[in-house]
Design a protein around this motif. Structure first.
Motif, PDB file in Angstrom:
ATOM      1  N   ASN A 125       0.120   7.330 -15.363  1.00 61.17           N
ATOM      2  CA  ASN A 125      -0.082   8.665 -15.957  1.00 61.17           C
ATOM      3  C   ASN A 125      -0.082   9.734 -14.868  1.00 61.17           C
ATOM      4  O   ASN A 125      -1.096  10.412 -14.658  1.00 61.17           O
ATOM      5  N   ASP A 128      -1.465  13.336 -15.579  1.00 61.70           N
ATOM      6  CA  ASP A 128      -2.851  13.536 -16.007  1.00 61.70           C
ATOM      7  C   ASP A 128      -3.614  14.368 -14.983  1.00 61.70           C
ATOM      8  O   ASP A 128      -3.234  14.449 -13.807  1.00 61.70           O
ATOM      9  N   ASP A 129      -4.724  14.932 -15.426  1.00 65.92           N
ATOM     10  CA  ASP A 129      -5.650  15.592 -14.524  1.00 65.92           C
ATOM     11  C   ASP A 129      -6.116  14.543 -13.512  1.00 65.92           C
ATOM     12  O   ASP A 129      -6.508  13.439 -13.907  1.00 65.92           O
ATOM     13  N   ALA A 132      -9.015  12.201 -14.116  1.00 63.54           N
ATOM     14  CA  ALA A 132      -8.891  11.071 -15.034  1.00 63.54           C
ATOM     15  C   ALA A 132      -8.571   9.767 -14.304  1.00 63.54           C
ATOM     16  O   ALA A 132      -8.720   8.694 -14.871  1.00 63.54           O
ATOM     17  N   TRP A 133      -8.132   9.872 -13.062  1.00 60.06           N
ATOM     18  CA  TRP A 133      -7.801   8.672 -12.292  1.00 60.06           C
ATOM     19  C   TRP A 133      -9.017   8.078 -11.587  1.00 60.06           C
ATOM     20  O   TRP A 133      -8.954   6.995 -11.026  1.00 60.06           O
TER      21      TRP A 133
END
Length: 161
Positions: A125, A128-129, A132-133
């Motif tokens: 992803n 994604d922001d 979020a990881w």
């Protein structure tokens, strides 16, 4: 019709949720919940969910969580956690491990929790922001060190892209 309520100063200052950044946090284990895996590959296998509450620094009072799998071949998290709270040697017997599953065994224990980037989530992803990881990546015994505030990043410890 409306509902009239009293708003506290703390509530009034609330804003947009900000994810916890990467870094090392001094925490207390504040909740432990037995769970079962819901994945197709390991459905029904035992796990423990741990909630850690940050004790110091700008994020004091915030919480984060992590699952620990309790089956052969997936014991990395629980072994790391048991070592961090000083109980691994007490739980190890020969080539096997007797993992306590009673929440009381863990509750109230001090532990340093490291948050870092989940490279798989970042790769899957990439748009994604970056928050979020981030996830719990490891544990260490809590040690008080002068000049370092748990929960704050030290220079050169920025794990975000």
């Amino acid at each position: 019709m409306t509902i009239k309520v009293n708003v506290s100063d703390k509530e009034d200052k609330s804003g947009e949720f900000q994810p916890l950044p990467a870094g090392l946090y001094f925490c207390i284990i504040t909740d432990v919940e037995p769970k079962a895996s819901g994945s197709d590959k390991n459905f029904g296998k035992p796990m423990l969910y741990f909630r850690f509450t940050i004790q110091e620094g700008p994020y004091a009072g915030r919480a984060m969580g992590s699952n620990a799998c309790l089956w052969d071949g997936a014991l990395y998290t629980i072994i790391n956690l048991l070592k961090a709270v000083g109980e691994y040697d007490n739980c190890k017997s020969g080539g096997s491990l007797e993992i306590p599953d009673a929440p009381e065994f863990y509750l109230g224990r001090e532990i340093d929790v490291r948050r870092g980037i989940n490279q798989k989530a970042k790769k899957e992803n990439p748009t994604d922001d970056p928050g979020a990881w981030l996830e719990v990546k490891g544990f260490a015994p809590h040690k008080t060190t002068s000049g370092t505030v748990a929960g704050s990043k030290s220079p050169g410890n920025n794990l975000l892209p």
